[in-house]
Write an enzyme that holds these catalytic residues in place. Structure first.
Site, mmCIF file in Angstrom:
data_model
loop_
_atom_site.group_PDB
_atom_site.id
_atom_site.type_symbol
_atom_site.label_atom_id
_atom_site.label_comp_id
_atom_site.label_asym_id
_atom_site.label_seq_id
_atom_site.Cartn_x
_atom_site.Cartn_y
_atom_site.Cartn_z
ATOM 1 N N ARG A 148 0.827 -1.214 0.000
ATOM 2 C CA ARG A 148 0.000 0.000 0.000
ATOM 3 C C ARG A 148 0.863 1.267 0.000
ATOM 4 N NH1 ARG A 148 -3.704 -2.953 4.031
ATOM 5 N NH2 ARG A 148 -1.885 -2.738 5.338
ATOM 6 N N ASP A 168 10.285 -6.226 -4.476
ATOM 7 C CA ASP A 168 9.284 -6.863 -3.620
ATOM 8 C C ASP A 168 9.058 -8.260 -4.179
ATOM 9 O OD1 ASP A 168 6.966 -7.812 -2.339
ATOM 10 O OD2 ASP A 168 6.206 -5.780 -2.046
ATOM 11 N N CYS A 227 10.305 4.688 7.125
ATOM 12 C CA CYS A 227 9.012 5.082 7.727
ATOM 13 C C CYS A 227 8.168 3.836 7.932
ATOM 14 C CB CYS A 227 8.257 6.036 6.800
ATOM 15 S SG CYS A 227 8.920 7.676 6.776
ATOM 16 N N ALA A 228 8.820 2.662 7.987
ATOM 17 C CA ALA A 228 8.053 1.407 8.110
ATOM 18 C C ALA A 228 7.995 0.976 9.566
ATOM 19 C CB ALA A 228 8.662 0.337 7.229
ATOM 20 N N GLU A 258 11.357 2.702 21.126
ATOM 21 C CA GLU A 258 10.653 3.987 21.149
ATOM 22 C C GLU A 258 10.060 4.212 22.538
ATOM 23 O OE1 GLU A 258 7.848 4.197 17.915
ATOM 24 O OE2 GLU A 258 9.382 3.831 16.404
ATOM 25 N N HIS A 276 7.905 8.879 15.225
ATOM 26 C CA HIS A 276 6.842 7.980 14.725
ATOM 27 C C HIS A 276 5.605 8.792 14.302
ATOM 28 C CE1 HIS A 276 5.611 3.509 14.915
ATOM 29 N NE2 HIS A 276 4.927 4.121 13.958
ATOM 30 N N GLY A 278 4.717 9.167 11.114
ATOM 31 C CA GLY A 278 4.285 8.763 9.769
ATOM 32 C C GLY A 278 2.787 8.825 9.538
ATOM 33 N N ALA A 279 2.022 8.364 10.521
ATOM 34 C CA ALA A 279 0.566 8.277 10.311
ATOM 35 C C ALA A 279 -0.178 9.449 10.943
ATOM 36 C CB ALA A 279 0.055 6.968 10.894
HETATM 37 P P1 NAD Z 1 1.555 -3.765 2.985
HETATM 38 O O1 NAD Z 1 1.295 -5.046 3.681
HETATM 39 O O2 NAD Z 1 0.503 -3.171 2.132
HETATM 40 O O3 NAD Z 1 2.898 -3.886 2.115
HETATM 41 C C1 NAD Z 1 4.055 -4.527 2.576
HETATM 42 C C2 NAD Z 1 4.785 -5.021 1.341
HETATM 43 O O4 NAD Z 1 6.047 -5.524 1.771
HETATM 44 C C3 NAD Z 1 4.056 -6.158 0.601
HETATM 45 O O5 NAD Z 1 3.855 -5.831 -0.760
HETATM 46 C C4 NAD Z 1 4.996 -7.351 0.751
HETATM 47 O O6 NAD Z 1 4.984 -8.173 -0.398
HETATM 48 C C5 NAD Z 1 6.338 -6.647 0.927
HETATM 49 N N1 NAD Z 1 7.354 -7.470 1.580
HETATM 50 C C6 NAD Z 1 7.188 -8.334 2.614
HETATM 51 N N2 NAD Z 1 8.390 -8.887 2.923
HETATM 52 C C7 NAD Z 1 9.304 -8.352 2.055
HETATM 53 C C8 NAD Z 1 10.700 -8.529 1.871
HETATM 54 N N3 NAD Z 1 11.395 -9.375 2.643
HETATM 55 N N4 NAD Z 1 11.326 -7.804 0.895
HETATM 56 C C9 NAD Z 1 10.632 -6.942 0.114
HETATM 57 N N5 NAD Z 1 9.292 -6.758 0.221
HETATM 58 C C10 NAD Z 1 8.645 -7.444 1.189
HETATM 59 O O7 NAD Z 1 1.983 -2.729 4.158
HETATM 60 P P2 NAD Z 1 1.887 -1.135 4.129
HETATM 61 O O8 NAD Z 1 0.557 -0.720 4.639
HETATM 62 O O9 NAD Z 1 2.401 -0.625 2.838
HETATM 63 O O10 NAD Z 1 2.933 -0.788 5.311
HETATM 64 C C11 NAD Z 1 4.344 -0.802 5.058
HETATM 65 C C12 NAD Z 1 5.086 -0.539 6.373
HETATM 66 O O11 NAD Z 1 4.730 0.747 6.891
HETATM 67 C C13 NAD Z 1 4.769 -1.528 7.491
HETATM 68 O O12 NAD Z 1 5.933 -1.847 8.191
HETATM 69 C C14 NAD Z 1 3.833 -0.750 8.394
HETATM 70 O O13 NAD Z 1 3.839 -1.239 9.716
HETATM 71 C C15 NAD Z 1 4.456 0.619 8.276
HETATM 72 N N6 NAD Z 1 3.612 1.729 8.737
HETATM 73 C C16 NAD Z 1 4.249 2.745 9.392
HETATM 74 C C17 NAD Z 1 3.521 3.825 9.846
HETATM 75 C C18 NAD Z 1 4.210 4.954 10.567
HETATM 76 O O14 NAD Z 1 3.584 5.578 11.405
HETATM 77 N N7 NAD Z 1 5.465 5.243 10.255
HETATM 78 C C19 NAD Z 1 2.131 3.858 9.629
HETATM 79 C C20 NAD Z 1 1.524 2.832 8.905
HETATM 80 C C21 NAD Z 1 2.282 1.759 8.449
#
Ligand code: NAD
Length: 524
Positions: A148, A168, A227-228, A258, A276, A278-279
């Site tokens: 996403r 990915d 930002c993950a 954190e 933190h 990001g959201a």
């Molecule tokens: P998502 O599940 O939609 O996408 C994750 C993607 O990572 C998937 O397409 C998956 O195929 C891929 N993936 C999994 N393992 C992998 C690997 N080893 N190598 C490469 N790709 C791989 O998740 P999202 O909603 O896009 O969220 C992404 C990240 O952002 C998550 O870690 C989530 O927790 C984080 N996040 C952070 C905040 C923040 O406040 N900073 C807010 C929301 C989400």
């Protein structure tokens, strides 16, 4: 209808609720107070502060649905809700745009030295030359994880005319191609990128994905953004990379620990930190609130909700009869995904023996898919939405039933294809024990639990001993062993349950044993 809102929810969602029900807003309640308030309510809306415990659920005699304005549901007792037939809904994806924009903000901040120049000017200096920046146009952005958020970052970076490459391994080629960018290997990302941004969940596979070795492969001066989740980037390695100048700048929104108040990175030059955030936007909170409230209203009006987290639809009898098989199905999925490399293209499930005429097999298929996708996707894969998520990723799912079964009275045969690789795993519930009884066409009888080492080798005397001795020499204890072969003198599959971590070095040593053909590790 009566709805309780027990956390601070954005007013946009509350407005929607008020159109269909009497809404009571009461935040900061302790368990006792919550129990009093919830007694006559049809629904409750929470964020993360309210703990919807089993006691609260037991007291809520009219409760039909629990809405979580956000993604994580750790604060809700899902089992208790499911047992009572209460639907739990959430709002995944509400912060996607917000996090993607924050990422772009950090990339721009690094490219144009915005926070560093700001701090310098505020400390009384006018250092125009020191903060010479660079344009994003034409620079290579490496995106790791194109789910996403990653795909939104790609969309936005295109507007800056960046050259975007992405990695990915779990996204099918067709879907990846629709992003209109070059899909490359991880090594290519490291070798070619000026900026690298990670958007993957934190899993065993992605913990310290960006480590010392990865950084050593990167361009000098690379900028790294996370930002993950804290832990995807090894912070010690990043600090050393920044100190040596190999890493030209970094920005983290998330940290291994954190709040990150004592983090040594905070004192490092060319390092940007946000707490933190990001959201954290008004819009993300609004989306989370409206999505969760819309879902709650759908459930109350008996319309299908999209983001259902549990599976209260299944009758108690069906749940009782499928209970162990749901667990087995999930284990088979989790086992297969670790043996396959690349994006899954098809899943074929055959339900055999007494399972062939069971109701609710779609729950088992969803449980398999949950096992397959949970290690890859960020939260939100559940027994109701799993097949929809799989189909959205272009995965073909087929189910069939077969009355007859060898050796056991029930069996699930799972065939998974990922690109040109495929694997077949067979599982059965024996007594109350979940077993893997076949891997490819090898018969085994394996309790799928903990760390497992799978070694394919020539079927000749001494092979098992060599592997076992090597493990022993490295103080790795073997808990159980299984061997299977198709014909004498052919290839044999050895599966060992081990009690200790097997390092990459030990794995290479096993691979180097003459006669060993393939070595894999699975952990459940
Ligand atoms: P998502 O599940 O939609 O996408 C994750 C993607 O990572 C998937 O397409 C998956 O195929 C891929 N993936 C999994 N393992 C992998 C690997 N080893 N190598 C490469 N790709 C791989 O998740 P999202 O909603 O896009 O969220 C992404 C990240 O952002 C998550 O870690 C989530 O927790 C984080 N996040 C952070 C905040 C923040 O406040 N900073 C807010 C929301 C989400």
């Amino acid at each position: 209808m009566k709805i309780l809102v027990s956390d601070n929810l954005h007013r946009a969602g509350i407005r929607l609720l008020k159109k269909v029900a009497d809404v009571e807003i009461a935040t900061g309640l302790n368990e006792e107070e919550l129990i009093e308030k919830i007694r006559d309510k049809d629904a409750i809306l929470v964020r993360s502060a309210t703990k919807v415990t089993a006691n609260v659920i037991a007291a809520a005699k009219n409760l039909k649905v629990i809405g979580r304005a956000g993604i994580g549901v750790d604060n809700i007792d899902l089992k208790a809700a499911t047992r009572r037939g209460i639907v739990v809904v959430n709002a995944p994806g509400a912060s996607t745009i917000t996090v993607a924009e924050h990422t772009i903000g950090l990339i721009l901040s690094l490219a144009r030295n915005i926070p560093f120049a700001d701090a310098s000017l505020k400390s009384g200096k006018w250092e125009k030359k020191k903060f010479l920046g660079k344009e994003l146009k034409g620079k290579t952005l490496g995106v790791i994880g194109t789910g996403r958020i990653g795909s939104q970052v790609i969309k936005k970076a295109k507007a800056f005319e960046m050259n975007i490459i992405a990695y990915d391994p779990y996204v099918p080629e067709k879907l990846a191609k629709s992003l209109g960018i070059e899909i490359v290997t991880l090594n290519e990302i490291y070798k070619r990128s000026d900026f690298i941004t990670v958007h993957v969940p934190l899993t065993d596979q992605t913990r310290h994905l960006i480590d010392r070795k990865a950084i050593s492969k990167m361009k000098k001066g690379v900028c790294i953004i996370n930002c993950a989740r804290g832990g995807v980037v090894d912070e010690d390695a990043l600090l050393d990379g920044l100190k040596s100048g190999k890493v030209g700048g970094a920005a983290l929104d998330v940290f291994e620990k954190e709040p990150a108040l004592e983090n040594p990175l905070l004192k490092q030059k060319r390092f940007i930190a946000t707490p933190h955030l990001g959201a954290s936007t008004e819009e993300a909170q609004r989306y989370a609130s409206t999505i969760a409230c819309e879902e709650v209203i759908k459930v109350l009006q008996n319309k299908p909700a999209l983001n259902v987290v549990n599976m209260p639809g299944l009758s108690a009898e069906a749940m009782e009869s499928l209970g162990d098989y749901i667990g087995l199905a999930n284990l088979l999925g989790g086992f297969c995904v670790q043996l396959l490399k690349g994006s899954i293209t098809s899943i074929q499930v055959t339900y055999c023996g007494k399972l062939a005429d069971d109701e609710g097999l779609n729950v088992l298929t969803n449980s398999i898919i949950k096992g397959l996708l949970s290690p890859i996707l960020t939260g939100g894969v559940n027994l109701l939405n799993a097949s929809v998520l799989a189909k959205n990723r272009g995965i073909k799912i087929t189910e069939s039933r077969r009355e007859e079964v060898e050796r056991f009275d029930n069996m699930i045969i799972l065939d998974v294809k990922a690109g040109r690789y495929n694997i077949q795993v067979k599982g059965s519930v024996v007594g109350e024990e979940k077993r893997i009884v076949g891997i490819e066409s090898y018969s085994v009888d394996l309790i799928p639990r903990g760390k497992m080492l799978l070694v394919k080798h020539e079927d000749r005397p001494g092979m098992i001993g060599k592997v076992a001795t090597l493990l022993g020499e490295n103080r790795i204890n073997i808990g159980a062993m299984q061997v299977g072969r198709k014909k004498v003198g052919g290839t044999q599959l050895m599966v060992l349950n081990v009690d200790h971590e097997i390092s990459e070095d030990v794995l290479s040593e096993i691979k180097d044993i003459k006669g060993v053909k393939k070595v894999q590790v699975v952990e459940l």
